[in-house]
Design an enzyme around this catalytic site. Structure first.
Site, PDB file in Angstrom:
ATOM      1  N   ASN A  72     -15.632  -6.416  11.611  1.00 11.92           N
ATOM      2  CA  ASN A  72     -14.918  -5.528  12.518  1.00 11.92           C
ATOM      3  C   ASN A  72     -16.040  -4.189  12.776  1.00 11.92           C
ATOM      4  OD1 ASN A  72     -12.827  -4.454  13.774  1.00 11.92           O
ATOM      5  ND2 ASN A  72     -11.813  -3.582  12.034  1.00 11.92           N
TER       6      ASN A  72
ATOM      7  N   ASP B 281       1.047  -1.311   0.047  1.00 11.04           N
ATOM      8  CA  ASP B 281      -0.226  -0.119   0.031  1.00 11.04           C
ATOM      9  C   ASP B 281       0.926   1.197   0.000  1.00 11.04           C
ATOM     10  OD1 ASP B 281      -1.673   2.291   0.687  1.00 11.04           O
ATOM     11  OD2 ASP B 281      -2.611   1.223   2.314  1.00 11.04           O
TER      12      ASP B 281
HETATM   13  N1  LIG Z   1     -12.311  -2.517  15.864  1.00 13.19           N
HETATM   14  C1  LIG Z   1     -12.010  -0.978  15.701  1.00 13.19           C
HETATM   15  N2  LIG Z   1     -12.266  -0.217  16.614  1.00 13.19           N
HETATM   16  C2  LIG Z   1     -11.913   1.071  16.414  1.00 13.19           C
HETATM   17  N3  LIG Z   1     -11.046   1.578  15.137  1.00 13.19           N
HETATM   18  C3  LIG Z   1     -10.606   0.531  14.353  1.00 13.19           C
HETATM   19  C4  LIG Z   1     -11.101  -0.834  14.590  1.00 13.19           C
HETATM   20  N4  LIG Z   1     -10.745  -1.642  13.475  1.00 13.19           N
HETATM   21  C5  LIG Z   1      -9.985  -0.693  12.581  1.00 13.19           C
HETATM   22  N5  LIG Z   1      -9.975   0.557  13.430  1.00 13.19           N
HETATM   23  C6  LIG Z   1      -9.441   1.702  12.458  1.00 13.19           C
HETATM   24  O1  LIG Z   1      -9.974   2.323  11.636  1.00 13.19           O
HETATM   25  C7  LIG Z   1      -8.939   2.826  10.676  1.00 13.19           C
HETATM   26  C8  LIG Z   1      -8.957   1.856   9.368  1.00 13.19           C
HETATM   27  O2  LIG Z   1      -8.353   0.596   9.683  1.00 13.19           O
HETATM   28  P1  LIG Z   1      -7.303  -0.172   8.592  1.00 13.19           P
HETATM   29  O3  LIG Z   1      -6.531   0.750   8.456  1.00 13.19           O
HETATM   30  O4  LIG Z   1      -7.004  -1.209   9.610  1.00 13.19           O
HETATM   31  O5  LIG Z   1      -8.381  -0.469   7.728  1.00 13.19           O
HETATM   32  P2  LIG Z   1      -7.777  -0.887   6.248  1.00 13.19           P
HETATM   33  O6  LIG Z   1      -8.906  -1.943   5.570  1.00 13.19           O
HETATM   34  O7  LIG Z   1      -6.419  -1.661   6.217  1.00 13.19           O
HETATM   35  O8  LIG Z   1      -7.855   0.266   5.512  1.00 13.19           O
HETATM   36  P3  LIG Z   1      -7.348   0.686   4.085  1.00 13.19           P
HETATM   37  O9  LIG Z   1      -8.389  -0.049   2.725  1.00 13.19           O
HETATM   38  O10 LIG Z   1      -7.361   1.877   3.752  1.00 13.19           O
HETATM   39  O11 LIG Z   1      -6.102  -0.162   3.550  1.00 13.19           O
HETATM   40  C9  LIG Z   1      -7.683   2.836  11.267  1.00 13.19           C
HETATM   41  O12 LIG Z   1      -7.573   4.025  11.878  1.00 13.19           O
HETATM   42  C10 LIG Z   1      -7.822   1.936  12.239  1.00 13.19           C
HETATM   43  O13 LIG Z   1      -7.088   1.969  13.496  1.00 13.19           O
HETATM   44 MG   LIG Z   2      -4.916  -1.027   4.984  1.00 19.35          MG
END
Ligand SMILES: Nc1ncnc2c1ncn2[C@@H]1O[C@H](COP(=O)(O)OP(=O)(O)OP(=O)(O)O)[C@@H](O)[C@H]1O
Ligand SMILES: [Mg+2]
Length: 324
Positions: free
Chosen positions: A265, A48
């Site tokens: 989640n 990413d």
């Molecule tokens: N259960 C949760 N409670 C609170 N915050 C969360 C939780 N899970 C994830 N987050 C927060 O939500 C945001 C998005 O999470 P993350 O980056 O893991 O998602 P992602 O699917 O990898 O996103 P992207 O598609 O942009 O790569 C981050 O700020 C993360 O800290």
């Molecule tokens: Mg991500």
């Protein structure tokens, strides 16, 4: 059993995928930590461009080199790849030197673009994203490399990228033979030119394609083996996320990638004092009922939304405890 059974398995690849922002990087990071702490030598790879694994750990892995993650018991390493390094990474993956011209040749070649449209209307199919293409290259690189027990991929290859798994059949097909013929002819032309004192460089497209085919065959065996690969589907309890995951499942099934775990989640926590929270929670619980029936063959893990961002090792440990 739940998702913690992955700690007992001998997984080579743990892929994490789902819609944008649902928590893929958080899940990948927490699982990578847990695997390392269970005694495995683990590499977490992100392609990413937003450096999200660094942000998730609140550490800096952006050097483009494999970096040991301090503060985690056991052996955890992280690698964030800059999509601009694509040519070099793909050379590493297929174990052949691919120069930038040749890479441009291979990515633009009738071969791959046709492959993406395998049996379909090519016009309607966009090329795979570079992040997914790179994560595919990393799978090829580590499929026959024993340096790590488990490789966790934060950006799992999906859809169009997974079609690259058809490279072996493609190269054996009519189009593939044409492609090799074209490379052979250009080789022959170069030889003729060199007789007249021109440059003598050899076009190595054929060798590169053959090497790629061998690598894909090895990787494919592992990717289709539920003891060696699991794709963790991450979603949030909204219908839009559910529909997207259902489409993802179709793609994974089509390519026979094992995917028995679902992480739901950011479920809204219970809070009777807050009408908004109560409504959101009721909606989420209804959707979880749907998820339970739609994904009845899977192990489903629900995680409530934390009151803070999942960032830094302490939060990742906490998130991992709930997850596992
Ligand atoms: N259960 C949760 N409670 C609170 N915050 C969360 C939780 N899970 C994830 N987050 C927060 O939500 C945001 C998005 O999470 P993350 O980056 O893991 O998602 P992602 O699917 O990898 O996103 P992207 O598609 O942009 O790569 C981050 O700020 C993360 O800290
Ligand atoms: Mg991500």
């Amino acid at each position: 059993m739940a998702i913690n059974e992955i700690l007992e398995m001998e997984l080579k690849f743990l892929l994490v995928g789902g819609k944008g922002g649902v928590g893929k990087t958080s899940v990948a990071s927490a699982l990578a930590i847990a695997l390392a702490e269970s005694g495995k030598r683990v590499l977490i790879i992100s392609t990413d461009p937003a450096h999200s694994v660094s942000d998730s750990f609140d550490l800096d892995f952006s050097s483009g080199e494999i970096t040991k993650v301090e503060g985690v018991k056991g052996e955890l390493f992280a690698l964030e790849i800059n999509p601009e390094a694509a040519g070099e990474e793909i050379s590493k993956a297929i174990g052949q030197q691919v120069d930038s011209d040749q890479f441009a040749n291979i990515s633009a070649m009738p071969g791959l673009s046709e492959l993406q449209g395998f049996g379909e209307d090519m016009q309607s199919i966009p090329p795979p994203g570079m992040d997914e293409a790179l994560s595919f290259a990393k799978i090829l690189e580590y499929a026959d490399d024993e340096s790590y027990d488990t490789v966790v991929l934060d950006t799992a290859p999906t859809g169009h990228t997974l079609r690259l798994l058809n490279i072996p059949e493609f190269l054996d097909s009519f189009l593939g033979r044409m492609l090799k013929m074209k490379a052979f002819l250009s080789n022959a032309m170069k030889m003729v030119k060199s007789l007249f004192g021109g440059n003598q460089e050899k076009d190595r497209t054929i060798e590169t394609l053959e090497a790629m085919k061998e690598k894909v065959l090895i990787a494919r065996d592992q990717l289709m083996d539920p003891e060696k690969t699991q794709f963790v589907k991450v979603m949030i309890p909204t219908m839009m996320s559910i529909f997207e995951t259902e489409r993802l499942v179709e793609e994974l099934n089509q390519h026979m990638i094992p995917h028995r775990y679902v992480v739901v989640n950011m479920v809204n926590p219970d809070n009777k004092e807050c009408q908004y929270c109560t409504h959101r929670r009721q909606e989420h619980l209804r959707n979880i009922n749907y998820i339970n029936s739609a994904f009845s063959n899977d192990d489903i893990i629900s995680i409530e939304a934390f009151d803070r961002e999942i960032r830094g090792l302490d939060m990742l440990f906490e998130f991992g405890k709930v997850l596992l």
